[in-house]
Design an enzyme around this catalytic site. Structure first.
Site, PDB file in Angstrom:
ATOM      1  N   TYR A 142       0.821  -1.212   0.000  1.00 43.55           N
ATOM      2  CA  TYR A 142       0.000   0.000   0.000  1.00 43.55           C
ATOM      3  C   TYR A 142       0.860   1.269   0.000  1.00 43.55           C
ATOM      4  O   TYR A 142       0.392   2.338  -0.356  1.00 43.55           O
ATOM      5  CB  TYR A 142      -0.943   0.030   1.208  1.00 43.55           C
ATOM      6  N   LYS A 191       4.260 -15.115   3.193  1.00 47.29           N
ATOM      7  CA  LYS A 191       4.230 -15.940   1.973  1.00 47.29           C
ATOM      8  C   LYS A 191       5.692 -16.177   1.596  1.00 47.29           C
ATOM      9  O   LYS A 191       6.141 -15.844   0.490  1.00 47.29           O
ATOM     10  CB  LYS A 191       3.442 -15.171   0.881  1.00 47.29           C
ATOM     11  N   ASP A 223      -2.121 -18.107   2.580  1.00 56.76           N
ATOM     12  CA  ASP A 223      -3.247 -18.857   2.008  1.00 56.76           C
ATOM     13  C   ASP A 223      -3.749 -19.897   3.006  1.00 56.76           C
ATOM     14  O   ASP A 223      -4.960 -20.091   3.187  1.00 56.76           O
ATOM     15  CB  ASP A 223      -2.875 -19.501   0.664  1.00 56.76           C
ATOM     16  N   ASP A 247      -4.866  -6.766   6.096  1.00 57.10           N
ATOM     17  CA  ASP A 247      -6.109  -6.117   5.662  1.00 57.10           C
ATOM     18  C   ASP A 247      -7.146  -7.195   5.343  1.00 57.10           C
ATOM     19  O   ASP A 247      -8.296  -7.149   5.789  1.00 57.10           O
ATOM     20  CB  ASP A 247      -5.801  -5.269   4.412  1.00 57.10           C
ATOM     21  N   ASP A 251     -10.448  -8.635   7.871  1.00 53.31           N
ATOM     22  CA  ASP A 251     -11.841  -8.575   7.410  1.00 53.31           C
ATOM     23  C   ASP A 251     -12.497  -9.950   7.494  1.00 53.31           C
ATOM     24  O   ASP A 251     -13.659 -10.082   7.874  1.00 53.31           O
ATOM     25  CB  ASP A 251     -11.915  -8.076   5.953  1.00 53.31           C
TER      26      ASP A 251
END
Ligand code: NAD
Length: 357
Positions: A142, A191, A223, A247, A251
């Site tokens: 970001y 990851k 994942d 993020d 959620d």
């Protein structure tokens, strides 16, 4: 005690839920003999309309000079098509960067009164859900370079995900220290099988582990983490991860424990001044109709009392008042169930104020 609190009323349902949070804070101030001084700090779409920028310098200065800051939510369709450089979210990113808030703490705890709202199977819910996502907030994709260009007759784009060692070290420390205050288990999500930024992340977290011998550390690929969160969320205590993964996972976590309208979050840096907000957005679809659930905003105020203003008893009084109000059967539309009493944003806030007494 006297405390100055920066108030960012925001857009959409923001002003409605903020009014209720302030009423709750006033009730706490009256009960415990404190004085809260509220200082307005416009940010988001309303600031674009009034000042031409999403974060006026004076608003950042107000937030920095106050003991802490409360934010509702910003943005909405009205500002979706304006110059990307001054969109409402830019204000939020600039505020986080300006306040040097690099850690976002999002608790995901199943409120017993709302367990029927959990989309997971009852035998999974039975095991209990109570974990906290510690998300890195001012680094990664970001904040890296965003670029779109044309190449050989087609469009191309990239977003650079970069982390420096010190950025990883300081957020990992928040993770370890938070785990020490909880059940001493930390899962670092990355990851590292594909990304260099994740390989560095894992290396630094491992290097720091001996400083926290009591914390049981494990690593998980993002994942797999997304899958494990719905397969068996009871396995998690503290999850620490980088910005983009955090993020998405936070959620997902919020859906697991019920309505998006119920959850608060805290953004912290090195000092005590933090930014406290509900996890949801400005919900333009229900704005101005007295339909919003103010509980996430009210619990954000409680978190602020606990983490920034050193008022744990006062924070607990708010949390208890919220639980008792839910026990009494009141529900806003988003968490409505059969047999309960449907109320609006204002009535829910007033009921919580009454419970504080
Ligand atoms: P949203 O969280 O605003 O809404 C998603 C859904 O949840 C909507 O149906 C909404 O009505 C509902 N909802 C959200 N909060 C609720 C509450 N307190 N009570 C009852 N229902 C609630 O997400 P979105 O629709 O993707 O985004 C709307 C706007 O908010 C966009 O402009 C977006 O950029 C902005 N946004 C801001 C923030 C922030 O300020 N931190 C975060 C996310 C999105």
């Amino acid at each position: 005690m006297e405390k100055r609190i920066a108030i960012i009323r925001g857009d959409g349902i923001g002003p409605e839920i903020m009014t209720q949070a302030i009423a709750v804070l006033d009730a706490v101030a009256a009960k415990f003999g404190h004085t809260f001084i509220y200082e307005e700090a416009p940010m988001g779409g309303n600031a674009i309309d009034a000042f031409g920028v999403p974060l006026p310098e004076s608003s950042l200065a107000t937030c920095l000079s106050c003991d802490s800051a409360l934010l509702s939510a910003i943005g909405g369709p009205k500002w979706d098509t304006i110059d990307p450089a001054i969109r409402p979210e830019k204000g939020l990113l600039a505020l986080r960067a300006g306040m040097k808030l690099y850690a976002n703490l999002r608790p995901a705890e199943m409120i017993p009164q709302l367990k029927d709202a959990c989309p997971l199977r009852p035998e999974i819910v039975e095991k209990g859900i109570n974990f906290l996502v510690v998300r890195e907030l001012i680094g990664g994709a970001y904040f890296g370079e965003h670029k779109t260009w044309e190449e050989n007759g087609e469009m191309a784009a990239h977003d650079i995900m970069a982390y420096k060692e010190h950025e990883i070290r300081r957020i990992a420390r928040v993770g370890f220290e938070t785990a020490m205050k909880r059940n001493k288990k930390m899962c670092s999500v990355d990851k590292a099988n594909v990304l260099d930024s994740s390989k560095l992340w894992r290396k630094i977290v491992n290097e720091m582990a001996p400083e926290f011998p009591e914390v049981e550390l494990r690593h998980m690929y993002v994942d797999n983490a997304a899958m494990q969160l719905i397969r068996d969320p009871s396995q998690f205590d503290v999850i620490v991860t980088e910005n983009l993964f955090g993020d998405i996972l936070s959620d997902e976590a919020s859906q697991i424990v019920g309505s998006i309208g119920m959850l608060p979050s805290a953004s912290l840096g090195d000092g005590t001044c933090g930014l406290y907000e509900p996890i949801h957005g400005s919900a333009p679809d229900i704005a101005g109709q007295d339909l919003a659930n103010p509980i996430g905003m009210i619990l954000a105020a409680a978190m602020m009392l606990r983490y920034s203003l050193e008022m744990p008893e006062e924070a607990a009084a708010i949390e208890e008042a919220v639980n008792k109000t839910l026990e009494s059967g009141l529900r806003t539309g988003d968490i409505m169930e059969e047999g309960m009493t449907r109320v609006g944003c204002k009535a829910m806030g007033e009921a919580i104020v009454k419970m504080i007494g």
